[in-house]
Design an enzyme around this catalytic site. Structure first.
Site, short mmCIF file in Angstrom:
data_model
loop_
_atom_site.label_atom_id
_atom_site.label_comp_id
_atom_site.label_asym_id
_atom_site.label_seq_id
_atom_site.Cartn_x
_atom_site.Cartn_y
_atom_site.Cartn_z
N ARG B 373 0.05 -19.51 -2.97
CA ARG B 373 -1.25 -19.56 -3.61
C ARG B 373 -1.12 -20.19 -4.99
NH1 ARG B 373 -3.23 -13.53 -1.80
NH2 ARG B 373 -2.78 -13.83 0.40
N GLN B 391 4.92 -11.36 1.59
CA GLN B 391 4.21 -10.11 1.81
C GLN B 391 4.92 -9.29 2.87
OE1 GLN B 391 0.42 -11.90 2.98
NE2 GLN B 391 -0.48 -11.13 1.10
N ASP B 393 3.73 -7.78 5.31
CA ASP B 393 2.43 -7.80 5.96
C ASP B 393 2.47 -7.15 7.34
OD1 ASP B 393 -0.19 -8.47 5.85
OD2 ASP B 393 0.12 -10.63 5.87
N LYS B 477 -11.85 -0.36 2.55
CA LYS B 477 -10.40 -0.39 2.35
C LYS B 477 -9.92 0.80 1.55
CE LYS B 477 -10.82 -3.88 -1.32
NZ LYS B 477 -10.00 -3.61 -2.51
N HIS B 523 -5.44 -4.57 8.16
CA HIS B 523 -4.44 -5.33 7.38
C HIS B 523 -3.77 -4.32 6.46
CE1 HIS B 523 -6.75 -9.30 7.86
NE2 HIS B 523 -7.64 -8.40 8.23
#
Lengths: 654, 654
Positions: B373, B391, B393, B477, B523
């Site tokens: 990014r 990450q 992830d 979240k 996620h």
């Protein structure tokens, strides 16, 4: 043995082992081969004189380096297959009068001929008859006769034959360079060379048909391409066809899909494999194995980014010189970045981070480093040809005095690694050609290194070949060629010396003399690429991986729902021991559960019923072997742990 | 409690807990706070009415949502520090008559004021006197008095004062919007709001000086920027200064370099950390810990490429909407590829590879996935703000019925992970604001999920806060905020529900009703990023890592060369047990060897001399603790193995 001479009527021939003989100018390759041995003359298919392949019966008029090409050599095979293409054309002309011929070259495995069959659509069912005709023509032992011919005469020949393709080819040829080759009733426009006679061809297989536009241009007519392969012995063909069949069954793209090892998804990208859960377990196991082995041998692992400033590759010289295989730079603020095509410069910068004393050397930096190289989309192939791959890379920075020991360690590591997979390794020492001057680094370093590499190889009792002129610009190297379970050879990791990058990155160490010196760099990667090596591994084991590499190691199969709890309790025990185990708790027949576990190539199946539950035992089935009997669970768990820890090979690789 | 009313003379105030009260229009914030409790009124610094921060003593004339801002709130701190900036200006004007003032805002940690000192070059040595003056002025408890003023009057005021900067600011303001604030002898052009009086400021520290061009334009004059921080209690300042000092000592950029954990190399690229050998050991240990834990919890690991076809991000909607934080696409043949900004779409494509039955769910795909990014170069910071990071992830694909259990598992995993590092976790449930309609997915799913998240949190006995309006567009979240050893808070991994991507990627499963349904996606990433988490970990432990994370675990220190062999033999035994050990075999004094091992923060030192060799013992030193005594080698090896296996925290984190 003759001395070198300048007599214009004699020529001096240098053989691969450097010994020389003189012959009268005009002696043929066959005569030279006969001078060595009758057997060699008999096996000879062509000669290579000063890097040009020639007919055996052509008079040799110049001095130079010779190789007598038998079937065992690449040039020999190419000659053999090219002549077989002519034999194919002869057979086709005999069976299908009036066909027009395109071109018919040898290829890596066999040969093809592009033929215009007019209105007739040839089917694969017709191929056996053509093969039969080829063998019939071969048995007549017709010589391949070479004839130099004028352009006019050649054009007239093909005008009379009404062959537009050969006329098209002739257009581009110059008078005085044109030759025809004739065997039996067939004559072809051809530069040669060819084998002495058709009788050398003992076995033929026509493999497939394909459409091929004349000259690869879709505006032209589409010809029929017939692919084939031929051998000097029937047994070789049998073995080849067996190998083809095995390779088809073992195809990593087929098994990769069936076993859920990887996927290629057009939305993610061509040539960019995604490692699925099963493939990831396999890859992580390989990485862990090599990582541990490297730690034992004093390597230090690093992790570097997948992109780098273009400056880095300008310093290494990889940009712009290798631009074609690299992706376009990405602009970030006022800098340009590139997907990294190799890990080396990153490691060099780590080395350069601090001053090193000779006492700190060797420094061995390793990384599972992902690199990106452009490949044309037509060349992409499963895991074996991709656009992004992870190298099991390492760079060793050492003094010249340490080089010998470090090379020894690299060879030893490589041999150890492949012994684990039961893959025999052939070793090739790639040295520079003394006459070739275009090399980096001092000549004395090269000589010392090449001498030491040989010494190491001898001390280790290795069976190796030396390939002169095969070194890279940076330094000599050692190539490892492994053989898989069906006899195919694959070049994998190399050990590569590098005298150039220490200069370009100004790498130094402080010697015991308190002066700065340049270290030597060794680049090495036993697997080469995790992707390509995995593709070879899948095919080598036909997906029947050794237990330590199997994504799932034990399938627990309760014979009915009543025994699911017992199976889960066993599974928990197995997992606690680090064994990958899964319970098939579906309400299905045990026969179906076993069949599915077999199809998934699960190494061990534990069948659990009433008796097993009562006695704390398991009925063990081995994939491809079947029932092994009933064992105490604890005992079998220990056996499996032992098999994993010692990385046993399965008894049933084939 | 008052009812909602539309009477123009009354206003209805809604408090954060949704309860409402009505007041006469014109009631002040202070009066409203007093209505709740005297203590709240005393602690109040400002109010936030309908998202606008206001002075406490300003009459409130409209209905709406109110928050009473105390020091504990962000708005409260901002008001406090802004008022402290005025106090700084007042002190400077008193001590340096004739100075001209620029601007003086609150910032994330404290405040600053830009001041033109004329020819005088202020030095840091003058700051204590200014601090003293500020405290003196604070003690006078001067009220901050707000006055609306016409533009003409304001301009006249500053013309008289000959202050070019305020006149410049006034240029851009419109008549009718201009306010002055006065405390004591000091008046400033200011929009406010401010705290009631200077007496709230009990402790001040001026931290540093910097040059700052007026309006950030280098064509303008450079003013002197004085940075400071202030607190309502002296103890808070003491703690803050202690924390600053600790943070300075623990700075991961300083320790990262000293301990050889990572490097940033301009030739490789800004914001692209290279993990050095010691850092790689640390990172691999963290990864292995989380990987094992995830495998135990039914996750499957995958590996996806670092680039992807743009089509993938067009499908996910991340391109072109998040274009600014992404790198430019790379052209490959006729397709465009992008450095991946996130791993999610890759995993969705893996899920979509085959049809799933409800019986296969949940499917939990995990990856240590590297993403890229764009960050502005000025914002890059060591390992904590980078341009490429990995990450930890994972994406969980489950049915709505499984959601509650899966959320529980995610929270449990996150809590477990941070408990290993002794990092307390604060939990925030980020829900949607019911009045806000801009959300993906069906309303009934949101309601059910939010209800279930609360239920899970309650069932687990968690201490949590709820933040309405903080959900993402995709779903509610759960945010985890950890506290490090010196009390700083860091937001790390989130657990994020997603109702949108299953639609965009057309993800389905076959339900027990034999119909296709959409799964929900969770996620989650406990660490968030390996880079950022490592930066926090370095500072949390001040580089004194728990044994299991220490790059080197045992330094073997022979007291003379005579005992090198014994040390090497011990080191071999340690390594065979999986313990990272190294012998310092230099011919140096033992004192120096110990000092260097201490500096390198090596957890254990084994000193080996004559007695140790004879008795097969070791003299053990613990980093920061010193001599622990003499132990049988075998016994201590077992102790260390146990400490590593159980991931013990060091006794000496601080």
């Amino acid at each position: 043995m003759a001395e070198h001479t300048t007599d214009v009527n004699t020529i001096t021939i240098t053989f691969p082992d450097k010994h020389q003989r003189t012959y009268p100018a005009g002696t043929t390759g066959y005569e030279i081969a006969s001078d060595i041995s009758g057997r060699l003359a008999n096996d000879a298919l062509s000669i290579t004189l000063n890097e040009t392949v020639m007919d055996l019966d052509l008079p040799v008029r110049e001095s130079g380096n010779i190789r007598i090409n038998t079937w065992e050599t690449n040039d020999g095979k190419m000659t053999f297959w090219h002549s077989s293409a002519h034999l194919l054309a002869e057979a086709v002309e005999a069976l299908y009068p009036g066909v027009k011929l395109g071109i018919g070259p040898a290829i890596e495995q066999g040969f093809y001929y592009d033929i215009d069959f007019g209105d007739h659509a040839v089917s694969t069912e017709e191929l056996p008859a053509i093969e039969k005709k080829m063998i019939e023509l071969a048995r007549s032992k017709s010589e391949y006769v070479r004839r130099e011919i004028s352009k006019d005469e050649a054009v007239n020949h093909y005008k009379k034959k009404e062959d537009p393709y050969k006329l098209d080819l002739l257009n581009e040829l110059e008078d005085g360079t044109i030759t025809f080759y004739t065997q039996g009733n067939f004559t072809d426009l051809c530069r040669g060379p060819h084998i002495p006679h058709t009788g050398k061809v003992k076995a033929v297989k026509l493999l497939s048909l394909a459409g091929a536009y004349w000259r690869g241009n879709s505006d032209n007519k589409q010809l029929t391409r017939i692919y084939g392969i031929s051998f000097p012995k029937q047994k070789m063909l049998d073995e080849y066809l067996h190998m083809l069949e095995e390779a088809r069954k073992r195809d990593h793209k087929k098994l990769g899909k069936e076993l859920g090892l990887y996927m290629i998804d057009s939305m993610v990208g061509s040539g960019l494999p995604i490692w699925l859960p099963n493939g990831t377990v396999l890859r992580r196991s390989l990485e862990a194995f090599l990582r541990d082995e490297q730690i034992n041998r004093g390597y230090q692992e690093v992790i570097t980014p997948h992109i780098a400033n273009l400056k880095l590759y300008e310093t290494s010289g990889h940009y712009p010189y290798y631009k074609d295989s690299q992706y376009d730079p990405i602009q970030v603020d006022d800098e340009q970045y590139m997907m990294k095509p190799m890990n080396c410069p990153h490691h060099h910068r780590i080395y350069a981070r601090e001053m090193h004393s000779y006492r700190d050397l060797p420094i061995r930096l390793s990384e599972f480093g992902t690199v990106y190289r452009y490949e044309q989309s037509g060349e992409l192939n499963g895991l074996s040809r991709v656009r992004g791959f992870t190298q099991d890379d390492a760079h060793i920075y050492c003094t010249h005095d340490q080089l010998k020991e470090e090379i020894k360690n690299c060879i030893d590591l490589t041999q150890y690694v492949f012994s684990i997979f039961d893959m025999p390794v052939d070793i090739r020492l790639s040295f520079r050609d003394e006459n070739e001057k275009k090399f980096g680094g001092k000549s004395e370093y090269w000589e010392r290194a090449q001498r030491e590499i040989r010494e190491v190889a001898d001390e280790m009792g290795l069976d190796y070949t030396v390939a002169e002129g095969e070194a890279s610009f940076y330094g000599p190297k050692i190539d490892f060629i492994i053989r898989d379970a069906i006899g195919r050879k694959w070049q994998l990791g190399t050990v590569q010396l590098d005298y150039v990058m220490p200069e370009r990155f100004d790498l130094t160490y402080m010697g015991s003399d308190n002066q700065k010196h340049r270290p030597v760099i060794i680049h090495r990667a036993p697997f080469g690429s995790m992707e390509r090596f995995t593709s070879i591994l899948i095919e080598h084991f036909a997906g029947n991986f050794p237990l330590w590499l199997s994504p799932l190691q034990v399938a627990l199969l309760p014979v009915s729902d009543l025994f699911n709890a017992q199976a889960n309790s066993y599974a928990k025990r197995l997992r606690e021991a680090g064994i990958r185990a899964k319970v098939d708790d579906r309400s299905e027949q045990i026969g179906l559960k076993i069949r599915e576990a077999e199809t998934a190539k699960t190494p061990y199946m534990f069948v659990i019923g009433k008796r097993e539950q009562e006695n704390q035992t398991v009925s063990v089935r081995r994939h491809k072997t079947g029932d092994l009997g009933t064992f105490a669970f604890d005992e079998y768990l220990d056996k499996l742990s032992h098999e994993i820890k010692n990385r046993h090979l399965p008894d049933n690789i084939q």
